[in-house]
Structures are given as C-alpha cells and as structure tokens.
Design an enzyme around this catalytic site. Structure first.
Site, PDB file in Angstrom:
ATOM      1  N   TRP A 101       1.185 -28.355  20.100  1.00 38.05           N
ATOM      2  CA  TRP A 101       0.772 -29.022  18.857  1.00 38.05           C
ATOM      3  C   TRP A 101      -0.030 -30.273  19.129  1.00 38.05           C
ATOM      4  CZ3 TRP A 101       0.329 -25.949  15.116  1.00 38.05           C
ATOM      5  CH2 TRP A 101       1.203 -24.872  14.982  1.00 38.05           C
ATOM      6  N   ASP A 175       3.191 -37.044  14.869  1.00 38.31           N
ATOM      7  CA  ASP A 175       3.358 -35.774  14.161  1.00 38.31           C
ATOM      8  C   ASP A 175       4.831 -35.418  14.320  1.00 38.31           C
ATOM      9  OD1 ASP A 175       3.634 -33.175  13.351  1.00 38.31           O
ATOM     10  OD2 ASP A 175       2.093 -32.339  14.678  1.00 38.31           O
ATOM     11  N   LYS A 199       9.862 -27.166   7.489  1.00 40.31           N
ATOM     12  CA  LYS A 199      10.983 -27.056   8.436  1.00 40.31           C
ATOM     13  C   LYS A 199      12.211 -27.748   7.829  1.00 40.31           C
ATOM     14  CE  LYS A 199       7.222 -26.928  11.560  1.00 40.31           C
ATOM     15  NZ  LYS A 199       7.157 -25.542  11.832  1.00 40.31           N
TER      16      LYS A 199
HETATM   17  N1  PMP Z   1       2.596 -29.791  14.215  1.00 43.60           N
HETATM   18  C1  PMP Z   1       3.826 -29.324  14.506  1.00 43.60           C
HETATM   19  C2  PMP Z   1       4.717 -30.138  15.382  1.00 43.60           C
HETATM   20  C3  PMP Z   1       4.237 -28.092  14.000  1.00 43.60           C
HETATM   21  O1  PMP Z   1       5.446 -27.619  14.286  1.00 43.60           O
HETATM   22  C4  PMP Z   1       3.372 -27.356  13.161  1.00 43.60           C
HETATM   23  C5  PMP Z   1       3.766 -26.031  12.538  1.00 43.60           C
HETATM   24  N2  PMP Z   1       4.653 -25.272  13.205  1.00 43.60           N
HETATM   25  C6  PMP Z   1       2.101 -27.880  12.891  1.00 43.60           C
HETATM   26  C7  PMP Z   1       1.757 -29.098  13.432  1.00 43.60           C
HETATM   27  C8  PMP Z   1       1.148 -27.140  12.012  1.00 43.60           C
HETATM   28  O2  PMP Z   1       1.609 -27.212  10.715  1.00 43.60           O
HETATM   29  P1  PMP Z   1       0.939 -26.441   9.489  1.00 43.60           P
HETATM   30  O3  PMP Z   1       1.019 -24.992   9.797  1.00 43.60           O
HETATM   31  O4  PMP Z   1       1.788 -26.859   8.352  1.00 43.60           O
HETATM   32  O5  PMP Z   1      -0.456 -26.929   9.371  1.00 43.60           O
END
Ligand code: PMP
Length: 368
Positions: A101, A175, A199
């Site tokens: 991420w 994040d 989540k």
């Molecule tokens: N950052 C993290 C730490 C995540 O776990 C996720 C989704 N699993 C995202 C970003 C991306 O999120 P989204 O699909 O809501 O854009």
C-alpha cells in the site's frame, strides 16, 4: 441466526448489533418516514446524523480541536493523488515503503511531486519495519507519508515515528485504513490521517481524512475543486453530495465502539485490549504450532491482518474448504503474498479467533 466468522481483509465484518440497528431503521429513520438513503443531505435529519458521527469519531479518537474531520469519497487510493495535490506544493516529499500500500502511494505521488523514498523494506519482502533512526529524511520535505498498517503484508507500526526527534520538521501523514479505531492515535506525532471505511468503520465508499487546520489551503492549482481539503472543510464535507449512507453506518459503528466494555476499560481502550488479546492468541498459537508460520518481524506484527502459511501450497485448498464448512470465511491470502490471511478487525470477537485457532489445531493434527 448465528452467522459464520468472516475474516475478510475488507470490505469486512461489521458488528452484528450495528447491522441489526441499520436493518431496523432501514425504512423509517427515527420516525422521519424516510430511510437514511432517501434523505436530502441538506435536510435537518441527515445533518444531525453527520454531526453526531463526527462528534462521536472525535470522542473515540480524541481528535484535537485544531484538526478537521472530512468525509470524502474515492477510497484511500484516491488519497494517494489527493494528498500530494493538497500538501506537496509540487516540491519534495518523503515516502517510507513498508508494503504494497505504501508502494502504491509513492508511485501515484510521483505524478504530482518529487518523491524521495526515505526507507524501504523491499529487500526483506516487506516483513520488517525499517528502524526509524535509519530513515533518510529530507530537510525540505512537504510531508512524510507512511502506511501505519500494511493490510497485505501484515506489518504494523505499533508506535508512530516521532519525526521531530528524527530531525524532520515535516508533517507526518498516515494511511491508517486498516487499523483506524483499533487503538488510539498520537496526534502530537500525526498531522494528517486518512482511511477508507470498509475495514473498521463501515461500508466502502466513505473515506475519512483527519487533518491539522494549518495544512489546509495550499492545494496545487490543478487540484480538482472537490478534492481540495480546504473546500471540503469550509463546506463541512457537503460541497457535493457526501456518501450519506456510509456516514450513517460509520456513526453507528462509532457509537458501538463507545459502548464497548472489557473489564474496567471502556470504548477505544476496551477495543484495543480486546485486539491485543485476539492477536496474541493467534500469533502464540501459530508460533507454537510447528505447522503454520508467519514471517513478519516480532516488533511489527499487525494486530489486524495476519498472513500465515501452511507447510505446503497443496494444503491451501483443503484448508480453505474445511474452514468454510466450519463457518470460517474469507481466509485466502492476498495473491501477491500467497498462503492465508486472517483479518481480525474490531468487529471480530475473541470467540471468532478461538474458533479459527481450534480449526487450525484440528487441521494441523490431521495433516501434520
Ligand atoms: N491503503 C490500505 C492500507 C488499504 O488496506 C487499502 C485497501 N485494502 C487501500 C489503501 C486502498 O483502499 P481503497 O480500495 O478504499 O481505495
């Protein structure tokens, strides 16, 4: 009806009481004659829902008054662009890579600013947390970005870095999508936190941004109006139609968090204590099993997302199908890591982790 335990990484299991309350209010919210999805976002009913949700979030996370809470859309992925559009001023930024991420965040930011990778754990396949005092922070970074819990690799920062102590004057941006509201946030170290809701907070479609006021008002001229944090803040996140149902559900989850009790602990403290106990039970079993493995460094093992491996990939399918029969859902690991992953968010009760460990013991005995 007893529901199976759902270990999905997200969208993920929600507290049953919250789902039941939402169901009971689906057709008629508090005698208004309308369901929440059917209300104008500018009407007094929805405004009261949004204000209560924000107040409860501020209470749960002890958000200081000089931070704004924004209810946005686009998910955490959109923030990968929205953040540099707002805070980078087109200059230098520091990114720390600890898994998929944060890697994605850095890649996207390169479209808008000069990205310096201050530390990375790529060499150990994202299983360790680079020691904070090894980070090569820039003198002139507009901000430092970290992912404080890597959902795919299961690496969590149990204590956030103190950038000032590391010699950086830059604001820290986290994040925290996959561990928000699982423990307190130290706002003396954080200037902005963002998180997708799906989540620990509620349905996908809502993104939370919590930002120190002095960082507002510096968006690049190309920043789309709707993504300008200052415009969002000045309009109480209602510059356009916000994700109304997601805000309502998040509000119910915040109230649920406030009602939690664990011994003498209440609210977020109770949630955190429960999360520690759940994760410890799971890791202790995996480490002692001689059958399952988790490769993440002991000082940065996530309390929320636990990747683990069986002794051979041939066992994966039998493990998953047996788990499903035992009422244990969505344990398949992310394709980039393989193996299994148990996501044990706030809404996963201790009984769910006990049931999973019980199944794992039995499976290991039969296949060991
Ligand atoms: N950052 C993290 C730490 C995540 O776990 C996720 C989704 N699993 C995202 C970003 C991306 O999120 P989204 O699909 O809501 O854009």
């Amino acid at each position: 009806m007893t529901r199976p335990f759902n270990f999905s990484a997200g969208p993920a299991t929600l507290p049953e009481e919250v789902l039941q309350q939402a169901a009971s209010e689906m057709l008629d919210w508090h005698g208004s004659g309308m369901g929440v999805m059917e209300m104008s976002h500018r009407g007094k009913e929805f405004i009261s829902i949004a204000q209560q949700a924000e107040a409860d979030l501020r209470d749960v996370l002890a958000i200081p008054a000089h931070f704004k809470v924004l209810f946005m859309q686009g998910g955490a992925i959109a923030q990968n662009a929205i953040l540099p559009l707002n805070l980078s001023r087109g200059g230098r930024t520091d990114y720390v890579i600890t898994g998929s991420w944060s890697q994605k965040s850095a890649k996207e930011a390169r479209k808008f600013c000069d990205v310096h990778v201050a530390a990375t754990n790529e060499a150990d396949t994202h299983t360790q947390l680079p020691a904070y005092d090894s980070w090569q922070l820039s003198d002139d970074a507009a901000y430092v970005h970290v992912c404080s819990n890597e959902t795919i690799h299961g690496v969590e920062m149990h204590e956030l870095p103190d950038l000032a102590a590391l010699g950086s004057k830059a604001p820290l941006v986290i994040d925290c999508s996959s561990h928000i509201a699982s423990r307190p946030i130290d706002w003396s170290r954080v200037a902005m936190a963002y998180a997708g809701a799906q989540k620990n907070i509620g349905p996908a479609g809502l993104t939370l941004v919590i930002i120190r006021e002095d960082l507002l008002g510096h968006a690049l001229p190309i920043c789309p109006t709707i993504f300008d944090y200052k415009i969002q803040a000045d309009n109480d996140s209602m510059y356009n139609t916000p994700p109304t149902y997601g805000i309502y559900m998040a509000g119910l989850v915040f109230q649920w968090i406030k009602q939690q009790r664990e011994g003498a602990l209440t609210g977020l403290a109770a949630i955190e204590a429960r999360n520690i106990a759940k994760a410890q039970l799971f890791y202790d079993y995996v480490d002692a099993s001689g059958f399952y493995t988790n490769k993440v460094g002991a000082n940065c093992r996530s309390r929320m997302n636990i990747p683990f491996f069986l002794p051979g990939d041939a066992l994966n399918e039998p493990f998953l199908s047996g788990a499903k029969e035992a009422g244990l859902l969505q344990l398949k690991g992310h394709k980039s890591v393989g193996g299994m992953r148990a996501s044990i968010y706030n809404a996963m009760p201790l009984a769910g982790v006990q049931a999973l460990v019980g199944y794992m013991k039995d499976f290991a005995q039969r296949h060991g």
